[in-house]
Scaffold this motif. Structure first.
Motif, short mmCIF file in Angstrom:
data_model
loop_
_atom_site.label_atom_id
_atom_site.label_comp_id
_atom_site.label_asym_id
_atom_site.label_seq_id
_atom_site.Cartn_x
_atom_site.Cartn_y
_atom_site.Cartn_z
N GLU A 156 84.49 87.70 39.45
CA GLU A 156 83.62 85.87 38.94
C GLU A 156 82.05 86.30 39.27
O GLU A 156 81.66 85.96 38.62
CB GLU A 156 84.61 84.89 40.14
N GLY A 157 81.57 86.41 40.48
CA GLY A 157 80.29 87.01 40.74
C GLY A 157 79.24 87.63 39.22
O GLY A 157 78.38 87.05 39.00
N VAL A 158 80.37 88.71 39.33
CA VAL A 158 79.32 89.19 38.28
C VAL A 158 79.21 89.13 36.69
O VAL A 158 78.26 89.36 36.08
CB VAL A 158 80.16 90.94 38.21
N PHE A 159 80.65 88.29 36.69
CA PHE A 159 80.78 87.66 35.35
C PHE A 159 79.66 86.40 34.90
O PHE A 159 78.64 86.57 34.44
CB PHE A 159 82.18 86.92 34.90
N LEU A 160 79.40 85.74 36.04
CA LEU A 160 78.78 84.57 35.85
C LEU A 160 76.99 85.60 36.39
O LEU A 160 76.08 84.39 35.61
CB LEU A 160 78.26 83.96 37.62
N GLY A 161 76.95 86.57 36.87
CA GLY A 161 75.30 87.41 37.16
C GLY A 161 75.08 87.38 35.58
O GLY A 161 74.19 87.53 35.49
N GLY A 162 76.36 88.14 35.15
CA GLY A 162 75.98 88.61 33.23
C GLY A 162 75.52 87.46 32.42
O GLY A 162 74.82 87.38 31.77
N ILE A 163 76.63 86.60 32.60
CA ILE A 163 76.01 85.52 31.62
C ILE A 163 75.07 84.38 31.79
O ILE A 163 74.21 84.05 30.66
CB ILE A 163 77.57 84.66 31.74
N SER A 164 74.58 84.67 33.40
CA SER A 164 73.08 83.90 33.32
C SER A 164 71.74 84.87 33.63
O SER A 164 70.85 84.35 32.76
CB SER A 164 73.20 83.67 35.54
N TYR A 165 72.32 85.67 33.03
CA TYR A 165 71.65 86.90 32.57
C TYR A 165 70.96 86.35 31.25
O TYR A 165 69.65 85.90 30.95
CB TYR A 165 71.67 88.25 33.14
N VAL A 166 72.34 86.23 30.13
CA VAL A 166 71.94 86.07 28.85
C VAL A 166 71.02 84.68 28.53
O VAL A 166 70.48 85.22 28.12
CB VAL A 166 73.19 86.02 27.95
N PHE A 167 72.03 83.71 29.76
CA PHE A 167 70.84 82.89 28.95
C PHE A 167 69.15 82.72 29.92
O PHE A 167 68.70 82.02 29.00
CB PHE A 167 72.05 82.03 29.94
N GLY A 168 68.86 83.01 30.99
CA GLY A 168 67.59 83.63 31.65
C GLY A 168 67.11 84.44 30.40
O GLY A 168 65.36 83.72 30.55
N SER A 169 67.37 85.56 29.93
CA SER A 169 66.42 86.13 29.08
C SER A 169 66.38 84.83 27.62
O SER A 169 65.71 84.95 26.93
CB SER A 169 66.96 87.52 28.15
N SER A 170 67.37 84.70 27.68
CA SER A 170 67.46 83.79 25.47
C SER A 170 66.23 81.85 26.11
O SER A 170 65.37 82.23 24.99
CB SER A 170 68.51 83.37 25.42
N PHE A 171 66.42 81.47 27.55
CA PHE A 171 65.77 80.22 27.26
C PHE A 171 65.56 80.15 28.44
O PHE A 171 64.78 79.37 28.40
CB PHE A 171 67.36 79.52 27.70
#
Length: 262
Positions: free
Chosen positions: A111-126
């Motif tokens: 779940e942490g890996v998933f959250l890290g990946g999603i957070s990276y996407v949002f962080g890169s975009s916003f």
């Protein structure tokens, strides 16, 4: 009657009047029979057990999320497989008849890996600031609902329980319909788009997730008072984490709406 919408807490057996001691080897009590003495747990679960196990699962999730985030672009590739693996593990945890701490730990890691990946996407975009804002917001809501529960400002009643369970089910159905609709129309129903409807739906989901904490706290409280085995604190930790993850994702999405509109 069960007092939580979180599937993890459905592992806690019931007796008349709420959660009760787990049955180890005894035959189930039938209607009309005299109540049997509750079985003696190896060691009754305490609030310290819940806090410790929850801290372990959350710490592991944060570590794996941070490492995945730091990997960079490959984190995007890791997010979906990790989410699928975490989903499978969560189903095993929910439906298995035996407490398996290793599975809860594995679930937290993926779940942490998933959250890290999603957070990276949002962080890169916003912008990376949105990640910390979502974390602070999640912890703030969690702390606020814990205070609300402990002070009795909102009491967990059967009516409130039914309302929250219905709200969770309704939100899940709407998200599924929106996903299916997105295959045929860009943006689906607009529930996940940056606009009044998307913002309103995210606020609704955040509210439902926040109230779900009340049911989770109540389920944990009743389990402790009924003297269940200490190892079932892993189930409590798993259940609390699922709500925290949902809340974090909803807050992250909501913040992205406002950021994109700047």
């Amino acid at each position: 009657m069960r007092t939580t919408s979180n599937p993890a807490f459905r592992k806690l057996p019931e007796m008349a009047g709420g959660y009760a001691n787990f049955n180890y080897g005894g035959s189930p009590q039938g209607y009309g029979q005299a109540p049997a003495a509750p079985p003696q747990a190896a060691r009754p679960m305490t609030i310290d057990d819940v806090v410790t196990k929850t801290a372990i699962t959350l710490t592991l999730a944060v570590i794996t999320a941070a490492l995945t985030y730091l990997v960079g672009p490959p984190a995007v590739v890791l997010a979906l497989p990790a989410a699928l693996i975490a989903l499978v593990i969560s189903l095993v945890i929910v439906f298995t008849k035996k407490v398996r701490p290793a599975l809860v730990i594995a679930y937290s890691a993926f779940e942490g890996v998933f959250l890290g990946g999603i957070s990276y996407v949002f962080g890169s975009s916003f912008g990376s600031a949105i990640i910390m804002q979502a974390v602070v917001g999640t912890l703030g809501v969690f702390a606020a609902m814990l205070v609300v529960y402990k002070t009795g400002a909102i009491r967990v009643t059967p009516k409130l329980t039914k309302w929250i369970i219905g709200a969770v089910a309704g939100a899940a159905v709407l998200m599924l319909i929106n996903l299916v609709a997105s295959f045929f129309t860009a943006g689906g129903l607009g529930l996940r788009e940056a606009g009044p409807l998307g913002i309103g739906f995210s606020l609704l989901c955040i509210g439902i997730a926040a109230f779900s904490f009340l049911l989770d706290f109540d389920a944990a409280d009743k389990a402790i008072r009924s003297g269940v085995d200490a190892k079932f604190a892993w189930y409590i930790a798993f259940g609390l984490m699922t709500t925290l993850v949902w809340l974090y994702l909803e807050i992250l999405r909501l913040l992205s709406y406002f950021t994109s509109s700047d």
